[in-house]
Design an enzyme around this catalytic site. Sequence first.
Site, mmCIF file in Angstrom:
data_model
loop_
_atom_site.group_PDB
_atom_site.id
_atom_site.type_symbol
_atom_site.label_atom_id
_atom_site.label_comp_id
_atom_site.label_asym_id
_atom_site.label_seq_id
_atom_site.Cartn_x
_atom_site.Cartn_y
_atom_site.Cartn_z
ATOM 1 C CG HIS A 196 -25.368 -6.336 5.430
ATOM 2 N ND1 HIS A 196 -24.967 -6.120 6.826
ATOM 3 C CD2 HIS A 196 -24.343 -6.777 4.492
ATOM 4 C CE1 HIS A 196 -24.078 -7.448 6.576
ATOM 5 N NE2 HIS A 196 -23.633 -7.795 4.921
ATOM 6 C CD GLU A 197 -24.779 -6.480 0.590
ATOM 7 O OE1 GLU A 197 -23.880 -6.197 0.297
ATOM 8 O OE2 GLU A 197 -25.318 -7.768 1.556
ATOM 9 C CG HIS A 203 -20.003 -4.381 3.044
ATOM 10 N ND1 HIS A 203 -19.480 -4.640 3.673
ATOM 11 C CD2 HIS A 203 -21.973 -5.676 3.022
ATOM 12 C CE1 HIS A 203 -19.648 -6.127 4.501
ATOM 13 N NE2 HIS A 203 -20.632 -6.301 3.885
#
Length: 151
Positions: free
Chosen positions: A67-68, A71
């Site tokens: 998920h990170e 980003h």
Amino acid sequence: MTNEELHLLVIKISENVFNKPFRHEAYFNSRLKTTGGRYMLQTHHIQLNPKSLELYGEEELEGIIRHELCHYHLHIEGKGYKHRDRDFKYLLKMTNSPRFCANLGSAKRKSGAIQHVYGCVSCGLLYRRKIRLNTAKYRCGKCSGQLSKVQ
């Protein structure tokens, strides 16, 4: 797991899942309370909550890392990296990354419980308050009687 092992895991996931290198730092931050991880826009570092590893294991941690990294890679490429952006949602789906992490418990907040109870001496009406009040300064709103602390 140490910060060095975490950093190597992030590099491995970035190369295997995204086919792109991760050139910044990844480390644990125990001050994160309710979030699983965070991507820092200015430094491009990734901070992860060690509590997610302790409570849910390495599989949950890898999901948070993916998920990170969504980003991270979108921000580096100048695309929409925020949760509401179409690019971000698409990359989450393509990499099988979770949109949210598992519940890590809520932060310690002041409880909404009533702590102070005042009663009118004349009519007996009770007033429940979170904050202490000066009984010499305030009167009953119903009969203007004097207040006294009950609890």
